[in-house]
Design a protein around this motif. Structure first.
Motif: not given
Length: 213
Positions: A6-12, A96-99, A105-111
């Motif tokens: 799984l990969i997730a954003r640390l902030q939220d 990280l090299s791609i996204y 800036s993304v808001t949708r899960p599993y973008t």
């Protein structure tokens, strides 16, 4: 065996990408570990260790934090810890090299769910027996995983709850402190007005007394 990535954003804790190994024998309870992973994402923050191993039942969570993104994998106990973190480093570098520039800036899960293709490829590479033997022999080129902290999932999730309660209480105390400060300022001003009024009355009585005389 690598059971879940799984990969997730640390902030939220927003999930960005995921891959779950299709295994009929383990499929019945894998959802429980997926929910644990999501709760773990919500507990992590910028003060958390950047690398950690977390025990959960018969499995281990290994996670890596880079550039405010959490990369997490669920493995069986007998899967090499060194190999697990090498796997995480590999997918982190590619992701990280791609996204990397779009993560904030993304808001949708599993973008970035299409990243599943690369995750599947990397998982096969790192679980291949020949590759595993080769990677395990390159000790000097791989990180020293012995220093990575090992924790228990219940302790981590409970500590996150306690920290959240402390933050809530701290905010409440801050609000009370501000209110007290405002009330104290108001009372001080009121006290000044009373003293001024009393002084004016005294002066008025003084002049009235002499005027009557």
């Amino acid at each position: 065996m690598v059971l879940m990535t799984l990969i997730a954003r640390l902030q939220d804790g927003l999930p960005l990408a995921a891959t779950i190994q299709d295994d009929e024998q383990k499929g019945k309870n894998i959802l429980d570990y997926q929910n644990q992973a999501k709760m773990l994402f919500r507990r992590l923050n910028d003060r958390s260790p950047t690398q950690c191993t977390i025990e959960t039942g018969p499995y281990l969570f290994h996670y890596l934090i880079e550039r405010d993104v959490v990369f997490l994998v669920l493995c069986e106990h007998n899967f090499s810890k060194r190999l697990a973190f090498s796997y995480l480093e590999d997918i982190a570098q590619e992701f990280l090299s791609i996204y990397g520039k779009r993560v904030s800036s993304v808001t949708r899960p599993y973008t970035f769910i299409e990243f599943d293709t690369y995750i599947q490829k990397a998982r096969k590479t790192f679980t291949d027996s020949r590759v595993r033997r080769n990677l395990n022999s390159l000790n000097t080129e791989l990180q020293d995983v012995q220093r990575i902290m090992v924790q228990n999932i219940d302790e981590v999730l409970q500590r996150g709850t306690v920290l959240a309660d402390l933050d809530s209480k701290a905010q409440h105390l801050s609000i009370l402190s501000q209110k007290y400060k405002k009330d104290a300022t108001y009372l001080n001003m009121k006290s000044v007005y009373v003293k001024v009024a009393a002084g004016c009355i005294a002066v008025f009585v003084f002049f009235l007394y002499f005027w009557v005389l």
